[in-house]
Scaffold this active site. Structure first.
Site, PDB file in Angstrom:
ATOM      1  N   GLY A   1      66.858  -4.659  51.826  1.00  0.00           N
ATOM      2  CA  GLY A   1      66.075  -5.608  50.809  1.00  0.00           C
ATOM      3  C   GLY A   1      65.697  -4.679  49.548  1.00  0.00           C
TER       4      GLY A   1
ATOM      5  N   GLU B   1      56.314  -4.277  46.288  1.00  0.00           N
ATOM      6  CA  GLU B   1      55.434  -3.511  47.121  1.00  0.00           C
ATOM      7  C   GLU B   1      54.069  -2.941  46.586  1.00  0.00           C
ATOM      8  OE1 GLU B   1      56.182  -3.757  50.392  1.00  0.00           O
ATOM      9  OE2 GLU B   1      58.205  -4.516  50.188  1.00  0.00           O
TER      10      GLU B   1
ATOM     11  N   ASN C   1      63.863   0.340  46.802  1.00  0.00           N
ATOM     12  CA  ASN C   1      62.712   1.100  46.154  1.00  0.00           C
ATOM     13  C   ASN C   1      62.391   2.372  46.527  1.00  0.00           C
ATOM     14  OD1 ASN C   1      59.391   1.516  45.931  1.00  0.00           O
ATOM     15  ND2 ASN C   1      60.213   0.699  44.061  1.00  0.00           N
TER      16      ASN C   1
ATOM     17  N   GLY D   1      62.715  -3.760  49.079  1.00  0.00           N
ATOM     18  CA  GLY D   1      61.815  -2.454  49.496  1.00  0.00           C
ATOM     19  C   GLY D   1      62.511  -1.369  49.761  1.00  0.00           C
TER      20      GLY D   1
ATOM     21  N   SER E   1      67.553  -5.821  29.219  1.00  0.00           N
ATOM     22  CA  SER E   1      68.800  -4.774  29.282  1.00  0.00           C
ATOM     23  C   SER E   1      68.456  -3.666  30.282  1.00  0.00           C
ATOM     24  CB  SER E   1      68.886  -4.182  27.704  1.00  0.00           C
ATOM     25  OG  SER E   1      70.116  -3.084  27.893  1.00  0.00           O
TER      26      SER E   1
END
Length: 337
Positions: free
Chosen positions: A70, A281, A75, A72, A218
């Protein structure tokens, strides 16, 4: 002797409905067909598991890192490579609940095999911006304020089972607790000083699955799209949310909508805690500085076509959206009585 390229798949075995494992053999085969000697790593519950493995793989000279999970997981992988001199190309296989960034890159979100097959396309790579927030990095959105805190309070199991509905349910519950914060927000050569219910700093046009909230974002122009929601009552906030769902909020006097490369958020009352959400998060507390790193990462994306499932709202999501809009109307009616 020809040196073969190497790919490392970093996958979260607990993302979404936990079906990625069944596709792993086929996915490994796809990357091998694309010319990569491919291996896989399953993340663990240990802190920064995906981040640490991404850093290790990058330093070991891997050419491609595939983030499978996902937002998370994505990231964490980005944070593992963004600060390095050698940054491998990044591929994404969505396996979570909302998969905002995959939506922005038009990567199939319900078919891991199709997402992996993008590596076989000729026109597949481009460089995208990412954001730096203090010592951390984000790919999609940074936000703060009472309304953003709902992402911390929705249990992961609830997200997996109910998707968007989980966020809507928790959002409705949090509405009466909205507390504006006195902030100083500096953005390039401008600033806002006053009460704000929330701020949002976006790199893409997909926020929680909604593409109307920042429609002109953008991916590679070196500019954030920033929204500041000024002090708002519960009714005002509900009204703004309804307008945002329809893309009619950009000229509303209750918000500031601007483009900027550098942003700084400072709470003016030392007793006010302002938590910052990075890609869904917790990313630390303000004061915090944000900088747009222009075209910092090379990613695999669907550049040739836009799959229908990446832009068409599902029937379930439309139902949830309708229920939420009906709830707004009911709340307004109760307040008038």
């Amino acid at each position: 002797m020809t040196v073969r390229k190497r790919a490392r798949i970093i996958y979260n075995p607990t993302s979404g409905r936990e079906t990625f494992r069944s596709d792993l053999v086929d996915i490994l085969s796809i990357y091998e067909k694309a010319g990569y000697e491919t291996s896989a790593f399953a993340t663990t519950p240990a802190p920064n598991s995906a981040k640490n493995e991404a850093t290790r793989a990058a330093k070991d000279g891997f050419d491609l890192i595939v983030a499978a999970g996902g937002d998370g997981t994505l990231n964490e992988v980005v944070n593992g490579i963004a600060g390095l001199e050698h940054r491998p190309t990044l591929a994404i296989i969505p396996a979570g609940t909302t998969n905002d960034y995959a939506r922005a890159l038009r990567i199939p979100r319900d078919d891991p095999i199709a997402a992996a097959k993008l590596i076989l396309k000729k026109n597949k790579k481009f460089k995208i911006d990412i954001g730096r927030a203090g010592e951390n990095y984000f790919m999609n959105i940074a936000a703060g304020g009472t309304m953003t805190e709902l992402t911390y309070e929705v249990p992961s199991q609830m997200k997996s089972l109910f998707g968007y509905a989980a966020y809507f349910a928790k959002g409705a519950e949090l509405m009466p607790r909205i507390k504006p914060v006195e902030m100083l927000i500096k953005y390039d050569d401008q600033e806002y000083r006053g009460s704000a219910s929330m701020f949002m700093i976006a790199l893409t046009n997909s926020v929680g699955g909604f593409e109307q909230i920042v429609p002109d974002a953008s991916l590679d122009d070196g500019k954030f799209t920033m929204i500041i929601v000024k002090k708002s009552s519960v009714i005002d906030m509900l009204s703004l949310m309804a307008k945002a769902l329809q893309g009619k909020h950009l000229d509303d006097p209750r918000i500031i909508y601007a483009k900027a490369t550098d942003i700084e958020v400072i709470p003016l009352n030392e007793n006010d805690r302002l938590m910052v959400n990075l890609d869904g998060e917790y990313g630390g507390d303000a004061p915090m500085k944000f900088h747009d790193l222009k075209q910092h990462l090379e990613v695999i994306a669907n550049l040739d076509e836009i799959p229908e499932d990446a832009i068409t709202t599902s029937a379930d999501f439309k139902r949830v959206e309708k229920d939420f809009m009906d709830g707004i109307d009911d709340y307004k009616d109760r307040e008038k009585k």
